[in-house]
Design a protein around this motif. Structure first.
Motif, PDB file in Angstrom:
ATOM      1  N   THR A 144       0.873  -1.166   0.000  1.00 25.94           N
ATOM      2  CA  THR A 144       0.000   0.000   0.000  1.00 25.94           C
ATOM      3  C   THR A 144       0.911   1.217   0.000  1.00 25.94           C
ATOM      4  O   THR A 144       1.845   1.297   0.796  1.00 25.94           O
ATOM      5  N   ASP A 148      -4.024  10.019  -2.257  1.00 23.54           N
ATOM      6  CA  ASP A 148      -4.202   8.908  -3.191  1.00 23.54           C
ATOM      7  C   ASP A 148      -3.694   7.649  -2.514  1.00 23.54           C
ATOM      8  O   ASP A 148      -2.722   7.680  -1.761  1.00 23.54           O
ATOM      9  N   PHE A 202      -2.524   3.716  -3.499  1.00 22.47           N
ATOM     10  CA  PHE A 202      -2.190   2.705  -4.495  1.00 22.47           C
ATOM     11  C   PHE A 202      -2.019   1.385  -3.751  1.00 22.47           C
ATOM     12  O   PHE A 202      -1.282   1.329  -2.764  1.00 22.47           O
ATOM     13  N   LEU A 249      -0.835  -3.314  -9.925  1.00 25.61           N
ATOM     14  CA  LEU A 249      -1.834  -2.557  -9.175  1.00 25.61           C
ATOM     15  C   LEU A 249      -3.144  -3.327  -9.089  1.00 25.61           C
ATOM     16  O   LEU A 249      -3.580  -3.924 -10.075  1.00 25.61           O
ATOM     17  N   LEU A 264      -6.271  -2.102  -8.660  1.00 27.13           N
ATOM     18  CA  LEU A 264      -7.199  -0.985  -8.712  1.00 27.13           C
ATOM     19  C   LEU A 264      -8.125  -1.154  -9.909  1.00 27.13           C
ATOM     20  O   LEU A 264      -7.738  -1.740 -10.919  1.00 27.13           O
ATOM     21  N   ASP A 265      -9.341  -0.605  -9.793  1.00 30.04           N
ATOM     22  CA  ASP A 265     -10.258  -0.596 -10.938  1.00 30.04           C
ATOM     23  C   ASP A 265      -9.829   0.432 -11.969  1.00 30.04           C
ATOM     24  O   ASP A 265     -10.009   0.250 -13.162  1.00 30.04           O
TER      25      ASP A 265
END
Length: 159
Positions: A108, A118, A120, A144, A146-147
């Motif tokens: 993270t 932000d 990540f 990553l 993430l969407d």
């Protein structure tokens, strides 16, 4: 040369500390002469860098150039520098043979800049080499989880 889990974790913590302290040239020096730093596309984490567009696909020279560029005032997106805090967890030694070690960990990275935070998250895969009893990074791949890259749509720092 076998390295202990504690030695490997200490190396990864050191890497993260260098990045959080913006010691990017020292970070680049952790890589072997043929080292690489990769961030594949969100929707295709197993993509081939020869046929797909990666967020980052740096060889040693390019990652050194990236580090130097981010330290300059002309790098407006990161000047003044973001404040970051990196955490790694679930460090797993996937294999260790001769002087080659494959390691995977979760990460993270929190970044704050201009009153925006932000986050990540993802997985980091390392191919480490033991050179002169010291660990060096042959490859670092950041996948990553993430969407999307929102709200900014970009990665302006080293993960």
């Amino acid at each position: 040369m076998t390295k202990t889990r504690a030695e490997i974790e200490a190396f990864l913590y050191h890497e993260n500390e260098l990045l959080d302290e913006w010691k990017l040239e020292e970070w680049a020096a952790l890589f072997t002469d043929t080292g690489s730093y990769l961030i594949p596309p969100l929707k295709n984490p197993t993509a081939n860098p020869a046929t797909s567009l990666f967020y980052v696909h740096d060889d040693r020279k390019r990652l050194e150039d990236r580090a130097k560029r981010l330290l300059k005032k002309e790098a407006h997106v990161e000047y003044p520098h973001s404040k970051t805090l990196r955490n790694i967890s679930n460090v797993r030694i996937k294999s260790q043979e001769d002087n080659k070690i494959v390691v995977r960990c979760n990460f993270t990275t929190y970044r704050t800049k201009r009153d925006v935070i932000d986050t990540f998250i993802g997985v980091q895969d390392y191919h480490l080499i033991v050179e002169n009893d010291a660990l060096k990074i042959q490859e670092k791949k950041v996948t990553l989880q993430l969407d999307s890259l929102r709200p900014h749509g970009k990665i302006s720092l080293i993960l």
